[in-house]
Design a protein around this motif. Structure first.
Motif, PDB file in Angstrom:
ATOM      1  N   GLU A 144      59.279 -15.149   1.880  1.00  0.00           N
ATOM      2  CA  GLU A 144      59.496 -16.459   1.488  1.00  0.00           C
ATOM      3  C   GLU A 144      60.650 -16.855   2.259  1.00  0.00           C
ATOM      4  OE1 GLU A 144      57.904 -18.639  -0.256  1.00  0.00           O
ATOM      5  OE2 GLU A 144      56.125 -17.136   0.075  1.00  0.00           O
ATOM      6  N   ALA A 145      61.568 -16.105   2.214  1.00  0.00           N
ATOM      7  CA  ALA A 145      63.155 -16.533   3.023  1.00  0.00           C
ATOM      8  C   ALA A 145      62.594 -16.767   4.522  1.00  0.00           C
ATOM      9  CB  ALA A 145      64.009 -15.515   2.841  1.00  0.00           C
TER      10      ALA A 145
ATOM     11  N   ASP B 189      59.850 -17.612   5.903  1.00  0.00           N
ATOM     12  CA  ASP B 189      58.999 -18.883   5.796  1.00  0.00           C
ATOM     13  C   ASP B 189      59.865 -20.289   5.703  1.00  0.00           C
ATOM     14  OD1 ASP B 189      56.488 -20.602   6.000  1.00  0.00           O
ATOM     15  OD2 ASP B 189      56.863 -21.055   3.921  1.00  0.00           O
ATOM     16  N   TRP B 190      60.900 -20.339   4.817  1.00  0.00           N
ATOM     17  CA  TRP B 190      61.841 -21.109   4.649  1.00  0.00           C
ATOM     18  C   TRP B 190      62.472 -21.609   5.999  1.00  0.00           C
ATOM     19  CZ3 TRP B 190      67.119 -21.500   4.283  1.00  0.00           C
ATOM     20  CH2 TRP B 190      67.745 -22.518   3.913  1.00  0.00           C
ATOM     21  N   LEU B 191      63.184 -20.563   6.254  1.00  0.00           N
ATOM     22  CA  LEU B 191      64.019 -20.777   7.652  1.00  0.00           C
ATOM     23  C   LEU B 191      62.953 -21.309   8.752  1.00  0.00           C
ATOM     24  CD1 LEU B 191      66.221 -17.410   7.655  1.00  0.00           C
ATOM     25  CD2 LEU B 191      66.927 -19.966   7.234  1.00  0.00           C
ATOM     26  N   ARG B 192      61.656 -20.779   8.944  1.00  0.00           N
ATOM     27  CA  ARG B 192      61.019 -21.279  10.108  1.00  0.00           C
ATOM     28  C   ARG B 192      60.611 -22.702   9.691  1.00  0.00           C
ATOM     29  NH1 ARG B 192      56.058 -22.699   9.809  1.00  0.00           N
ATOM     30  NH2 ARG B 192      55.637 -22.154   7.874  1.00  0.00           N
ATOM     31  N   ARG B 193      60.288 -23.243   8.542  1.00  0.00           N
ATOM     32  CA  ARG B 193      60.042 -24.499   8.237  1.00  0.00           C
ATOM     33  C   ARG B 193      61.487 -25.527   8.582  1.00  0.00           C
ATOM     34  NH1 ARG B 193      58.973 -25.008   2.658  1.00  0.00           N
ATOM     35  NH2 ARG B 193      58.718 -22.745   2.620  1.00  0.00           N
ATOM     36  N   ARG B 194      62.456 -25.052   8.116  1.00  0.00           N
ATOM     37  CA  ARG B 194      63.604 -25.612   8.132  1.00  0.00           C
ATOM     38  C   ARG B 194      64.083 -25.862   9.825  1.00  0.00           C
ATOM     39  NH1 ARG B 194      68.313 -26.611   4.571  1.00  0.00           N
ATOM     40  NH2 ARG B 194      70.043 -26.729   6.064  1.00  0.00           N
TER      41      ARG B 194
ATOM     42  N   ARG C 286      61.885 -28.450  11.364  1.00  0.00           N
ATOM     43  CA  ARG C 286      62.490 -29.948  11.071  1.00  0.00           C
ATOM     44  C   ARG C 286      63.630 -30.122  11.729  1.00  0.00           C
ATOM     45  NH1 ARG C 286      63.611 -29.248   5.179  1.00  0.00           N
ATOM     46  NH2 ARG C 286      61.964 -27.754   4.980  1.00  0.00           N
TER      47      ARG C 286
END
Length: 74
Positions: free
Chosen positions: A53-54, A56-61, A64
């Motif tokens: 999850e971390a 995935d969060w970094l990938r999306r950030r 962006r």
């Protein structure tokens, strides 16, 4: 994330993934004669889920950030 339906769906999704990972690790351990307790498998699954999850969060950030940066140059 203020939408209660979205939060509920996220919780159910994470719980389902955690259970699947726990069972997968436990069955893999049983199949290779290196079985660990279900509690140890659950802890490992929770760790893997948190790392995933971390990531995935970094990938999306990052996506962006890169997208915003690209449009600023135009």
């Amino acid at each position: 994330m203020t939408n209660p339906t979205r939060l509920r769906r996220l919780i159910w999704s994470l719980t389902a993934w955690w259970l699947l990972l726990t069972m997968g690790l436990w069955l893999l351990g049983r199949a290779t004669d290196q079985s660990a307790s279900p509690v140890a498998c659950a802890a490992s699954a929770a760790f893997l889920l948190a790392v995933g999850e971390a990531g995935d969060w970094l990938r999306r950030r990052w996506h962006r950030y890169r997208t915003a940066r690209r449009y600023r140059r135009l």
